[in-house]
Design a protein around this motif. Structure first.
Motif, PDB file in Angstrom:
ATOM      1  N   THR A  87       0.845  -1.186   0.000  1.00 40.42           N
ATOM      2  CA  THR A  87       0.000   0.000   0.000  1.00 40.42           C
ATOM      3  C   THR A  87       0.888   1.246   0.000  1.00 40.42           C
ATOM      4  N   ALA A  88       0.227   2.395  -0.156  1.00 43.88           N
ATOM      5  CA  ALA A  88       0.974   3.652  -0.184  1.00 43.88           C
ATOM      6  C   ALA A  88       1.770   3.809   1.102  1.00 43.88           C
ATOM      7  N   ARG A  89       1.116   3.515   2.210  1.00 48.91           N
ATOM      8  CA  ARG A  89       1.767   3.713   3.499  1.00 48.91           C
ATOM      9  C   ARG A  89       2.952   2.753   3.672  1.00 48.91           C
ATOM     10  N   GLU A  90       2.729   1.490   3.253  1.00 50.22           N
ATOM     11  CA  GLU A  90       3.811   0.517   3.399  1.00 50.22           C
ATOM     12  C   GLU A  90       5.000   0.882   2.521  1.00 50.22           C
ATOM     13  N   ASN A  91       4.710   1.386   1.314  1.00 43.16           N
ATOM     14  CA  ASN A  91       5.786   1.841   0.441  1.00 43.16           C
ATOM     15  C   ASN A  91       6.598   2.942   1.115  1.00 43.16           C
ATOM     16  N   LEU A  92       5.897   3.935   1.623  1.00 46.10           N
ATOM     17  CA  LEU A  92       6.596   5.070   2.222  1.00 46.10           C
ATOM     18  C   LEU A  92       7.352   4.645   3.475  1.00 46.10           C
ATOM     19  N   ARG A  93       6.765   3.722   4.216  1.00 50.96           N
ATOM     20  CA  ARG A  93       7.422   3.264   5.437  1.00 50.96           C
ATOM     21  C   ARG A  93       8.720   2.536   5.087  1.00 50.96           C
ATOM     22  N   TYR A  94       8.632   1.694   4.056  1.00 51.15           N
ATOM     23  CA  TYR A  94       9.829   0.953   3.632  1.00 51.15           C
ATOM     24  C   TYR A  94      10.946   1.921   3.239  1.00 51.15           C
ATOM     25  N   PHE A  95      10.620   2.847   2.354  1.00 53.19           N
ATOM     26  CA  PHE A  95      11.677   3.753   1.902  1.00 53.19           C
ATOM     27  C   PHE A  95      12.141   4.666   3.037  1.00 53.19           C
ATOM     28  N   GLY A  96      11.218   5.054   3.909  1.00 53.45           N
ATOM     29  CA  GLY A  96      11.597   5.847   5.065  1.00 53.45           C
ATOM     30  C   GLY A  96      12.606   5.111   5.938  1.00 53.45           C
ATOM     31  N   ASN A  97      12.344   3.841   6.175  1.00 53.47           N
ATOM     32  CA  ASN A  97      13.275   3.014   6.966  1.00 53.47           C
ATOM     33  C   ASN A  97      14.652   2.976   6.322  1.00 53.47           C
ATOM     34  N   LEU A  98      14.672   2.853   5.001  1.00 58.02           N
ATOM     35  CA  LEU A  98      15.965   2.795   4.322  1.00 58.02           C
ATOM     36  C   LEU A  98      16.750   4.097   4.523  1.00 58.02           C
ATOM     37  N   TYR A  99      16.023   5.196   4.720  1.00 55.39           N
ATOM     38  CA  TYR A  99      16.706   6.462   4.986  1.00 55.39           C
ATOM     39  C   TYR A  99      17.001   6.645   6.469  1.00 55.39           C
ATOM     40  N   GLY A 100      16.738   5.590   7.246  1.00 51.55           N
ATOM     41  CA  GLY A 100      17.053   5.676   8.664  1.00 51.55           C
ATOM     42  C   GLY A 100      15.980   6.352   9.497  1.00 51.55           C
TER      43      GLY A 100
END
Ligand SMILES: Nc1ncnc2c1ncn2[C@@H]1O[C@H](COP(=O)(O)OP(=O)(O)OP(=O)(O)O)[C@@H](O)[C@H]1O
Ligand SMILES: [Mg+2]
Lengths: 291, 269
Positions: free
Chosen positions: A105-118
């Motif tokens: 989902t949109a939120r899961e996508n953003l959460r994943y990429f957010g995590n990658l940015y620390g």
């Protein structure tokens, strides 16, 4: 400030000519000796025909690919050597529907990429919330991306590109294949990012009007080299064309906008309605005139 | 350190969300491995047991195959997942987006491996554990061995998976790794044939597969197969193997990033 000096990129292709013959080596000079700057708060446009090297330039500036020669510094840091550090400060948004996990989902996508940015926890959730509101996807935040329309995917990509709050943003044909209303909203958003949030934005586009509307400075690329650069006024003054006086019928775009404006009164048919508020549209505007 | 864990967690969560939870998953994750297991079991059954490799009766055989298939499924799922994910992520362009971030690359590889492991092999592992309990290989009095042996398997598979994942980024033609590994790994690493009953050349080959050491150690722990073989040497073997795999992963990860930054091939598919 992003400063590129004498950047060149030559792709080396190895092509097989048949099973047992040696691979041949071919060099494609995609970008040749480009120097440019990107100050914060400004929108710099890059124009050029297909294959001129626009995307290659962007990928180099965003430290996705390394230049064959030349130097690149971002806020004084050598971006070729320290490309990982630099990545915290930049992001890329390109037109099209790729670059997202369609099953998430949109939120899961953003959460994943957010995590990658620390990023994590409250700070990340707050940012995701704000970004989804910014691009108008709050209502569909828990729907898998595969069920989105092109425009919605594009808007989610913009949210993804802003997840690390980059200082410099690279946009590669961000309004590719979008309808005029969404394209307009996205343009308004780009302008706000530069003016209000002081982001340095570099934009490539094939829509000249878009470039004219947004860009503070323009580069024209041709076969990998800069053949012209300057502000809109400087470019205009290159050739002393007298201003044209024209009688113009209202063009189709205006008519289309009018039709859409009259039709849209909160119907749930368009994906915009499904995706709640359109990006860059203030609530008054929406409830008042109705978009 | 916090970021490393964050990246791994992100990969694990993504993996879970990404996999379709359809009923067909049960076939590839449970039924087919079980069938493969049964096929081998019933192939051996009609023959008398010579006590070779310490296998005396059908109970021993079940325990032997149970551990063998469990290890193999873990290792093989790593290969399969690395390949299919790298293909999908290339196609979706998300691989390049992940490499646009400053996230720790090793954490990404290991996170993917661990995520796939948790996601894909638990069902078959339950089946194998059931077999091990049924054959009295695992009992109440040696239940403490269970976490040791699961931990060992988890660690070894993840290290292996990280390496395969890194290798898969070299080129989109990495399906080669699949073809290259499938049968040899099954055959030489002692999944269903005791390595000790191999001829010398095959035994030499078996030393190349980390799974060999892993299985040896697990079987020794659980007292399956030859008694009296040296625990210490297997332990050293596995340790060396893991260190080598981590070394290769670090090196390959660096090389791959440099290669992809030169060629811009990360989103080719
Ligand atoms: N990864 C690559 N490997 C080899 N050659 C490439 C690669 N990417 C681009 N090129 C070549 O580099 C040149 C410039 O391509 P680029 O994508 O930068 O053009 P562009 O200006 O973005 O074009 P368009 O408007 O069509 O997007 C082209 O000749 C292209 O074939
Ligand atoms: Mg392009």
């Amino acid at each position: 400030m992003i400063q590129a000096e004498h950047l060149s990129k030559t792709y080396v292709l190895r092509e097989r000519n048949g099973l047992f013959r040696r691979k041949s080596r071919r060099e494609v000079p995609a970008v040749k000796d480009i120097s440019l700057t990107l100050p914060p708060g400004k929108i710099v446009g890059v124009l050029g025909v297909n294959g001129a090297g626009k995307t290659t330039t962007i990928r180099m500036l965003a430290s996705l690919i390394s230049p064959t020669s030349g130097s690149l510094t971002i806020d004084g840091m050598d971006a070729v050597k320290h490309h990982l550090q630099v990545k915290q400060q930049v992001n890329v948004i390109s037109g099209g529907e790729r670059n997202l996990y369609w099953r998430l989902t949109a939120r899961e996508n953003l959460r994943y990429f957010g995590n990658l940015y620390g990023l994590s926890g409250r700070a990340l959730e707050d940012r995701i919330h704000r970004l989804l509101a910014l691009v108008g996807l709050t209502e569909v935040q828990d729907t898998p991306v595969e069920r989105y329309s092109k425009g919605m995917k594009q808007r989610l990509q913009i949210a993804r590109g802003l997840i690390n709050d980059p200082r410099y943003l690279f946009l590669d044909e961000p309004t590719l294949g979008l309808d005029i209303l969404i394209a307009k909203d996205i343009r308004a958003l780009i302008l706000r990012l530069a003016r209000e949030r002081n982001k340095g934005i570099r934009l490539t586009t094939h829509y000249i009007q878009e470039a004219e509307e947004l860009c503070d400075f323009l580069y024209v690329l041709e076969k990998g080299t800069v053949i012209a650069q300057g502000t809109k006024e400087q470019l205009r003054s290159l050739f002393q064309r007298p201003p044209k006086l024209v009688m113009q019928e209202p063009d189709l775009e205006e008519i289309l906008m009018e039709i859409l404006r009259q039709r849209a009164g909160g119907t749930a048919e368009t994906d915009r309605a499904a995706g709640s508020a359109a990006p860059g549209v203030s609530p008054e505007e929406k409830t008042g005139g109705g978009l | 350190m916090k970021n490393i864990w964050l990246v791994m967690k992100a990969e694990i969560v993504k993996q879970r969300r990404h996999d379709y939870h359809s009923y067909f998953v049960w076939f590839s994750l449970l039924l087919w491995p079980v069938l493969g297991f049964l096929e081998v079991y019933y192939t051996y059954q009609p023959f008398s047991f010579a006590g070779r490799g310490g296998i005396q009766d059908s109970q021993d055989l079940l325990a032997f195959l149970g551990t063998g298939y469990m290890g193999y499924t873990c290792f093989w799922s790593m290969v399969q997942n690395a390949w299919s994910m790298s293909w999908e992520e290339r196609q979706g362009g998300t691989l390049e987006m992940a490499f646009l971030t400053p996230a720790n690359r090793l954490a990404m590889h290991y996170g993917k491996a661990l995520g796939a492991l948790i996601q894909e092999v638990w069902m078959f592992c339950c089946f194998c554990l059931f077999i091990l309990f049924r054959t009295d290989t695992l009992r109440w009095d040696n239940l403490l061995l269970l976490p040791v042996f699961l931990g060992l398997l988890l660690l070894a598979s993840t290290v292996w998976g990280g390496m395969v994942g890194a290798l898969c980024l070299f080129s989109r033609d990495s399906s080669l790794i699949m073809d290259f590994l499938e049968t040899p790994m099954n055959l030489f690493s002692g999944t269903r044939i005791p390595v000790s009953s191999f001829p010398l050349w095959a035994r030499a080959l078996s030393l190349l597969f980390p799974l060999t050491y892993c299985l040896q150690l697990i079987r020794m722990l659980l007292h399956i197969g030859e008694p009296g073989s040296q625990m210490l040497s297997s332990f050293l073997g596995l340790g060396l193997c893991m260190a080598a795999m981590i070394g290769i992963t670090v090196w390959v990860t660096r090389r791959v990033e440099r290669h992809n930054r030169e060629t811009g091939e990360l989103n080719f598919f």
